[in-house]
Design an enzyme around this catalytic site. Structure first.
Site, PDB file in Angstrom:
ATOM      1  N   ARG A 224       0.802  -0.880  -0.182  1.00  0.00           N
ATOM      2  CA  ARG A 224      -0.027   0.211  -0.053  1.00  0.00           C
ATOM      3  C   ARG A 224       0.841   1.336   0.096  1.00  0.00           C
ATOM      4  NH1 ARG A 224      -3.420  -2.517  -1.786  1.00  0.00           N
ATOM      5  NH2 ARG A 224      -5.500  -3.206  -1.014  1.00  0.00           N
ATOM      6  N   HIS A 272      -1.163   0.537 -10.185  1.00  0.00           N
ATOM      7  CA  HIS A 272      -1.737  -0.370  -9.516  1.00  0.00           C
ATOM      8  C   HIS A 272      -2.320  -1.735 -10.159  1.00  0.00           C
ATOM      9  CE1 HIS A 272      -3.902  -0.808  -5.084  1.00  0.00           C
ATOM     10  NE2 HIS A 272      -3.536  -1.894  -5.771  1.00  0.00           N
TER      11      HIS A 272
END
Length: 309
Positions: A224, A272
């Site tokens: 993250r 991502h």
């Protein structure tokens, strides 16, 4: 009873289409088109808007379509009686492994450097590293991290891994707990972050962490964005403590156009995409959990709200 899909930055229509074929006895709706908010008891989520779940008073289950739940818990207040589950799918592990293998080999064999040289018609050979003399450390040895660690070890890399609890993975030297963190990082040529995001892991990749690595190491973040202290990474890249960084996750997504990461010569960026949830495969997991919910059986991949994973 009804199933509600609440997605942000992800198209819900393919999910409804697949799930409707597999669950024919229950209404499946897409937020905000909800006939009866009181009927919603099973919610399928991806990055819901802040406090949106408060609109539905009878939620019993929240199913994340990602491998983590922080994209939900960061914006929602979830009652203790609500079950929250995450997506554990072998395809996510396989896709992550293929992505990371590609990135690591590109770094070892100087692929980015030669692409840049080709643009300028420069012929300049650089010494490369080999699998047998490369140490990879993986932070996070859950379902995905453990699989990735084993696969790298099977190829002949020296592999270390760090997690909250002790793991037994063939070919992987396992470290656990705060006291073992620095020892795990020492002499690592590649650091891969696959940790869940919790209060304890937020900002864990910082100046002190990165300085523990071997000289000329690379850092890969597929965990993250909130794990990384961005200013510290740039500092260590600029002072040549680190050879480079490969970042797939960010504190704000999409990454702001003015962000310094875009133009930094030692940083490579992907949007991502390291391991994207496959709709068909993930739908089968959701269907199984929904059946278990109806039968009052234990749900798969239930997450502890206290631990965050």
């Amino acid at each position: 009873m009804s199933i509600l899909i609440i997605f942000n930055n992800k198209d819900p229509e393919p999910w409804k289409k697949v799930l409707s074929k597999k669950i024919v006895t229950t209404s499946i709706e897409i937020y905000p088109n909800v006939k009866d908010v009181a009927a919603v008891d099973f919610v399928i989520c991806w990055k819901p808007e802040k406090d949106i779940l408060k609109k539905f008073p009878n939620i019993k289950v929240i199913q994340s379509v990602g491998a983590s739940i922080d994209h939900i818990t960061n914006s929602q207040t979830i009652a203790e009686n609500i079950i929250i589950t995450r997506m554990v799918d072998m395809k996510l592990s396989i896709d992550m492994w293929e992505f990371l293998l590609t990135v690591v080999l590109m770094q070892l064999k100087n692929t980015k450097r030669y692409v840049q040289q080709q643009e300028k018609r420069i012929w300049d050979q650089k010494e490369y590293k080999s699998i047998e003399n490369t140490t990879i450390t993986i932070l996070g040895l859950g379902s995905i991290g453990g699989y990735v660690a084993k696969k790298f070890a099977d190829l002949g890399f020296t592999v270390k891994g760090w997690s909250n609890s002790k793991k037994e993975i063939s070919g992987v030297k396992s470290f656990n707990g705060v006291d073992a963190f620095d020892s795990c990082l020492s002499q690592s040529d590649v650091l891969i972050n696959l940790l869940p995001l919790t209060d304890e892991t937020r900002d864990i990749i910082n100046r002190n962490t990165l300085r523990r690595l071997a000289t000329d190491a690379i850092f890969i973040n597929v965990g993250r964005g909130e794990h990384l202290v961005e200013e510290d990474l740039i500092e260590l890249l600029d002072t040549n403590k680190l050879a480079g960084a490969f970042l797939d996750v960010f504190r704000t997504e999409p990454l702001l156009k003015e962000h310094p990461f875009w133009k930094h010569p030692k940083i490579q960026i992907t949007p991502h995409v390291a391991s994207l949830t496959n709709v068909e495969s993930a739908a089968n997991k959701i269907v199984e959990n929904y059946k278990r919910f109806l039968d009052n059986r234990e749900l798969l991949n239930r997450v502890s709200l206290h631990k965050g994973y």
